[in-house]
Design a protein around this motif. Structure first.
Motif, short mmCIF file in Angstrom:
data_model
loop_
_atom_site.label_atom_id
_atom_site.label_comp_id
_atom_site.label_asym_id
_atom_site.label_seq_id
_atom_site.Cartn_x
_atom_site.Cartn_y
_atom_site.Cartn_z
N ILE A 179 0.81 -1.22 0.00
CA ILE A 179 0.00 0.00 0.00
C ILE A 179 0.85 1.28 0.00
O ILE A 179 0.44 2.30 -0.52
CB ILE A 179 -1.00 -0.02 1.18
CG1 ILE A 179 -2.13 0.96 0.95
CG2 ILE A 179 -0.29 0.21 2.49
CD1 ILE A 179 -3.32 0.75 1.85
N LYS A 215 -10.35 -4.74 -5.03
CA LYS A 215 -9.69 -5.05 -3.75
C LYS A 215 -8.80 -3.88 -3.32
O LYS A 215 -8.82 -3.46 -2.16
CB LYS A 215 -8.88 -6.33 -3.88
CG LYS A 215 -8.12 -6.73 -2.64
CD LYS A 215 -7.30 -7.98 -2.90
CE LYS A 215 -6.53 -8.39 -1.68
NZ LYS A 215 -5.24 -7.75 -1.54
N ILE A 216 -8.00 -3.39 -4.24
CA ILE A 216 -7.10 -2.28 -3.92
C ILE A 216 -7.90 -1.03 -3.58
O ILE A 216 -7.54 -0.28 -2.66
CB ILE A 216 -6.11 -2.03 -5.08
CG1 ILE A 216 -5.14 -3.21 -5.18
CG2 ILE A 216 -5.35 -0.73 -4.89
CD1 ILE A 216 -4.26 -3.20 -6.41
N GLN A 231 -10.72 -0.87 -2.10
CA GLN A 231 -11.25 -1.00 -0.74
C GLN A 231 -10.18 -0.82 0.33
O GLN A 231 -10.47 -0.36 1.42
CB GLN A 231 -11.94 -2.35 -0.57
CG GLN A 231 -13.22 -2.45 -1.37
CD GLN A 231 -13.82 -3.84 -1.35
OE1 GLN A 231 -13.19 -4.80 -0.94
NE2 GLN A 231 -15.06 -3.94 -1.82
N GLU A 232 -8.93 -1.16 0.00
CA GLU A 232 -7.90 -1.11 1.03
C GLU A 232 -7.13 0.22 1.08
O GLU A 232 -6.35 0.43 1.99
CB GLU A 232 -6.91 -2.27 0.87
CG GLU A 232 -5.98 -2.14 -0.30
CD GLU A 232 -5.07 -3.35 -0.50
OE1 GLU A 232 -5.46 -4.48 -0.12
OE2 GLU A 232 -3.98 -3.16 -1.05
N THR A 233 -7.35 1.10 0.13
CA THR A 233 -6.60 2.35 0.11
C THR A 233 -7.47 3.55 0.42
O THR A 233 -8.66 3.56 0.13
CB THR A 233 -5.89 2.56 -1.25
OG1 THR A 233 -5.01 3.69 -1.13
CG2 THR A 233 -6.87 2.82 -2.38
N ASN A 234 -6.82 4.55 1.00
CA ASN A 234 -7.48 5.84 1.22
C ASN A 234 -6.89 6.91 0.31
O ASN A 234 -7.31 8.07 0.37
CB ASN A 234 -7.32 6.28 2.69
CG ASN A 234 -8.12 5.41 3.62
OD1 ASN A 234 -9.18 4.92 3.25
ND2 ASN A 234 -7.60 5.19 4.82
#
Length: 171
Positions: A118, A147-148, A150-153
């Motif tokens: 990330i 998926k990416i 959802q996991e990143t801000n």
């Protein structure tokens, strides 16, 4: 030089001759396809004394590999590995070549994206953009992009993913 002569020169150690040949190959469009193996090997050359000149020539070789739409995995891997090079010209040449190679680069682009962490936002962004530029051919990357997302801000990464998804779904 003929392509056979160019092949011999690229295998050698005379950087001045190699420069002359590479500059000519740049203008030959797809004709250098016959010596793509030698071009790929040239990407792996190292030089302590003439590092800068060699990097410039390798950048030109990346452009040639894009021109011939080289689909060999080791070439695509080398191009992906250069996306975040500190040499701006090298990074640009790698990106442009991967765009020209297109669909054949998708599996490796997706695999590299899957294996990023990330914190490597710049590389992630580049990979997402390159995947998205392949349009509907990149459909298999949609689950990974989701998926990416959802996991990143990171707003830039999210924007790139949204644009890539839109490009993939439009075509």
């Amino acid at each position: 030089p003929t392509l056979d002569e160019a092949k011999t020169i690229l295998k050698g150690n005379d950087l001045a001759e190699q420069e002359r040949v590479i500059k000519l190959l740049l203008w030959m469009e797809t004709r250098p396809k016959a010596i793509e193996n030698e071009l790929i090997l040239f990407l792996n050359k190292k030089s302590i004394d003439q590092k800068e000149k060699l990097i410039d020539l390798q950048t030109d070789v990346m452009v040639i590999l894009g021109n011939i739409q080289c689909e060999q995995p080791q070439a695509i891997k080398a191009l992906i590995g250069t996306l975040m090079a500190t040499e701006t010209n090298q990074s640009y040449a790698a990106k442009k070549s991967l765009q020209q190679i297109g669909k054949a680069a998708l599996p490796q682009l997706s695999e590299r994206l899957k294996n990023t962490i990330i914190q490597v936002c710049g590389l992630r962004y580049q990979l997402i953009v390159l995947i998205g530029q392949n349009g509907s051919a990149a459909k298999q990357a949609l689950p990974l992009l989701k998926k990416i997302y959802q996991e990143t801000n990171n707003t830039d990464i999210r924007y790139a993913i949204e644009a890539a998804e839109q490009s993939i779904n439009e075509q």
